[in-house]
Design a protein around this motif. Structure first.
Motif, PDB file in Angstrom:
ATOM      1  N   LEU A  33     131.614 128.973 110.395  1.00  0.00           N
ATOM      2  CA  LEU A  33     132.182 128.221 111.520  1.00  0.00           C
ATOM      3  C   LEU A  33     131.134 127.960 112.607  1.00  0.00           C
ATOM      4  N   HIS A  41     139.564 128.252 117.054  1.00  0.00           N
ATOM      5  CA  HIS A  41     140.225 127.092 116.445  1.00  0.00           C
ATOM      6  C   HIS A  41     141.730 127.132 116.709  1.00  0.00           C
ATOM      7  N   ILE A 136     139.628 123.723 108.466  1.00  0.00           N
ATOM      8  CA  ILE A 136     138.419 124.469 108.826  1.00  0.00           C
ATOM      9  C   ILE A 136     138.697 125.972 108.790  1.00  0.00           C
ATOM     10  N   ALA A 140     137.083 129.190 106.387  1.00  0.00           N
ATOM     11  CA  ALA A 140     136.628 130.490 106.893  1.00  0.00           C
ATOM     12  C   ALA A 140     137.365 131.635 106.208  1.00  0.00           C
TER      13      ALA A 140
END
Length: 171
Positions: A33, A41, A136, A140
């Motif tokens: 990230l 996020h 995203i 991760a």
């Protein structure tokens, strides 16, 4: 109403993932990230929804006014509490209403643009924005936290899910 239901589902998925993460994992900077965190996020998603809700009362939405609240990005229980609160606030909205969207793309001066929009349009935008960040987050989690169960459809656009479901099987 579909937009409210989808928003609730997205927030529920984020809650489900947040509940599985350890506190340290939620706020741990991750190379995948770019040394940001899952908590950042999630905080970002929360703040967009929050500003949209505030805009309903004021008639104006400005996503540039995010507070970058470190408590929410570092404390997963606070983030979960805030997401549950947002679900209730979104459910309360009875109808569409006109809004003014303000944004500033000038790097060296205050020069906001104004766009006429609506609550439903901004709710739709928040859905797509959240899904983007969830994709995203999913990268991760898959990379760093294999013990976390990712809900079906997490971080996948609804149009993509529908396309995959409806496309003919090739044999």
């Amino acid at each position: 109403m579909q937009l409210k239901q989808v928003s609730a589902k997205i927030l529920d998925q984020l809650i489900q993932v947040s509940e599985q993460l350890q506190d340290q994992a939620f706020r741990q900077p991750l190379k995948v990230l770019s040394d940001n965190t899952i908590g950042k996020h999630i905080r970002h998603i929360i703040e967009f929804y929050d500003l949209m809700i505030l805009g309903i009362n004021s008639g104006e939405v400005n996503y540039d006014q995010r507070s970058h609240d470190r408590v929410i990005e570092e404390n997963r229980l606070m983030a979960i509490e805030k997401m549950n609160s947002l679900k209730l606030e979104i459910e309360k909205i009875a109808s569409d209403s006109s809004l003014k969207l303000k944004a500033n793309y000038s790097m060296d001066r205050e020069d906001p643009i104004e766009i006429v929009t609506s609550y439903y349009r901004e709710l739709q935008y928040n859905i797509e924005h959240a899904i983007h960040h969830m994709a995203i987050i999913k990268i991760a989690i898959l990379s760093e936290f294999s013990d976390v169960s990712i809900p079906e459809g997490f971080g996948i656009a609804y149009s993509t899910i529908k396309y995959e479901k409806d496309k003919p099987c090739v044999q």
